[in-house]
Design an enzyme around this catalytic site. Sequence first.
Site, PDB file in Angstrom:
ATOM      1  N   LYS A  35       3.648 -11.111   3.487  1.00 55.87           N
ATOM      2  CA  LYS A  35       2.922  -9.955   4.043  1.00 55.87           C
ATOM      3  C   LYS A  35       1.697  -9.650   3.183  1.00 55.87           C
ATOM      4  O   LYS A  35       1.577 -10.147   2.062  1.00 55.87           O
ATOM      5  CB  LYS A  35       3.855  -8.749   4.108  1.00 55.87           C
ATOM      6  CG  LYS A  35       4.356  -8.283   2.749  1.00 55.87           C
ATOM      7  CD  LYS A  35       5.442  -7.225   2.895  1.00 55.87           C
ATOM      8  CE  LYS A  35       5.965  -6.794   1.537  1.00 55.87           C
ATOM      9  NZ  LYS A  35       7.157  -5.917   1.670  1.00 55.87           N
ATOM     10  N   TYR A 258     -19.607   4.530 -19.183  1.00 54.25           N
ATOM     11  CA  TYR A 258     -19.659   5.835 -18.521  1.00 54.25           C
ATOM     12  C   TYR A 258     -18.730   6.829 -19.211  1.00 54.25           C
ATOM     13  O   TYR A 258     -17.603   6.489 -19.573  1.00 54.25           O
ATOM     14  CB  TYR A 258     -19.228   5.712 -17.068  1.00 54.25           C
ATOM     15  CG  TYR A 258     -20.249   5.057 -16.170  1.00 54.25           C
ATOM     16  CD1 TYR A 258     -21.500   5.639 -15.961  1.00 54.25           C
ATOM     17  CD2 TYR A 258     -19.952   3.862 -15.529  1.00 54.25           C
ATOM     18  CE1 TYR A 258     -22.431   5.041 -15.121  1.00 54.25           C
ATOM     19  CE2 TYR A 258     -20.868   3.255 -14.685  1.00 54.25           C
ATOM     20  CZ  TYR A 258     -22.103   3.853 -14.487  1.00 54.25           C
ATOM     21  OH  TYR A 258     -23.013   3.266 -13.660  1.00 54.25           O
TER      22      TYR A 258
HETATM   23  C1  LIG Z   1       8.096  -6.675   0.964  1.00 58.21           C
HETATM   24  C2  LIG Z   1       9.518  -6.805   1.315  1.00 58.21           C
HETATM   25  C3  LIG Z   1      10.336  -7.654   0.568  1.00 58.21           C
HETATM   26  C4  LIG Z   1       9.877  -8.375  -0.667  1.00 58.21           C
HETATM   27  O1  LIG Z   1       9.958  -7.490  -1.757  1.00 58.21           O
HETATM   28  P1  LIG Z   1       9.635  -8.001  -3.247  1.00 58.21           P
HETATM   29  O2  LIG Z   1       9.961  -6.836  -4.094  1.00 58.21           O
HETATM   30  O3  LIG Z   1       8.183  -8.325  -3.278  1.00 58.21           O
HETATM   31  O4  LIG Z   1      10.484  -9.182  -3.457  1.00 58.21           O
HETATM   32  C5  LIG Z   1      11.648  -7.801   0.979  1.00 58.21           C
HETATM   33  N1  LIG Z   1      12.118  -7.148   2.060  1.00 58.21           N
HETATM   34  C6  LIG Z   1      11.357  -6.320   2.796  1.00 58.21           C
HETATM   35  C7  LIG Z   1      11.939  -5.640   3.970  1.00 58.21           C
HETATM   36  C8  LIG Z   1      10.034  -6.116   2.445  1.00 58.21           C
HETATM   37  O5  LIG Z   1       9.282  -5.301   3.171  1.00 58.21           O
END
Ligand SMILES: *Cc1c(COP(=O)(O)O)cnc(C)c1O
Length: 369
Positions: A35, A258
């Site tokens: 994702k 800054y």
């Molecule tokens: C993003 C996600 C994961 C992966 O989580 P990590 O902490 O990056 O391993 C697993 N399950 C769901 C439902 C997610 O949305």
Amino acid sequence: MPRPIEALIHVAALTHNLGVARRRAPDAKAWAVVKANAYGHGIENVYEGLRGADGFALIDLDEAQRIRALGWRGPILLLEGCFETRDLELCSRLKLWHAVHCEQQIDWLAMHKTHEPHRVFLKLNSGMNRLGFTPQAFRAAWTRLNALPQVDEISLMTHFSDADSERLGADGIAHQLEIFNKVAADLPGERSLCNSAATLRHATRVGGDWVRVGIMGYGGVPDFPEHDAAHWNLQPAMTLRSKIIGVQELQPGDTVGYGSRFTAERAMRIGIVACGYADGYPRHAGSGTPVLVDGQRTATVGRVSMDMIAVDLSALPQAGFGSEVTLWGKGPNGSALPIDEIAHAAGTIGYELMCALARRVPVTVEHLS
Ligand SMILES: *Cc1c(COP(=O)(O)O)cnc(C)c1O
């Protein structure tokens, strides 16, 4: 000459990290979670390194299309399922498996016309209170789905809120695991519970048929600073590097950047790096955030600005104009700077820094040789 900043994607590291996940959960199949454009790495860039997974899990439908366009014919799971009824048409067309977490999604399925029944992952809200059916509503949802001709196999999933730590003095998953096991006890179907943190810390106890490998695939550590990348044997899949494009000699009392947030207490030499918050480097990382110059550890000085950061060169007499600067990831001569350290210094997590890599940073993929 373009600005000297670039991001490198290390394909071999992705494959290595996936292997670590498999060894933690040897009896489970592995979803590679891609994702958010593969946590900022680029779906097309990570595909070669993660195609050894059993499936790809993601959220945006266009990302599912991109995985299919790369030639992937295996499972793809939409972790949040469909967002509107017509998304089901794409699921049918591309053979996407999808989460079902609410009644509306079952309503859409019941009205959906398809020749091929869908594989779904029914989500239990076991305590995180984001998505999923409550324990009380879960069985009714399963029964409803099971009666639909549009539905093929039903798998069961849930998500842990505290797999990376303790919770109220107990281990972080016990309360949710108990609820899941009770609700799912006599229901058939594959199970998926573990994210990266649960895969690393609890997989032998939790079990399940599918683990969901997110951050650890990219070499980020879900339970930093309790553990670090070396502890879990994870390798960085992303390096952010640049160069020194200017040098300043400071006298005691001189300030940097800054807001004059840094004042030199003695004479010192600083380098100006072509990297700033518009590249995705966190502005909240204050003076003293670790950085590598020619593979040697030093620290930032003063505020991060849009296109530049200052770093202390006082202890690095050989370093100067044109020196290589590693903001995170792999440095020269086997050096390394875990992204988790930069995130920690900025009060955030490695996930956020990866996802925030800016579009203006050119990305180079280091393929398997
Ligand atoms: C993003 C996600 C994961 C992966 O989580 P990590 O902490 O990056 O391993 C697993 N399950 C769901 C439902 C997610 O949305």
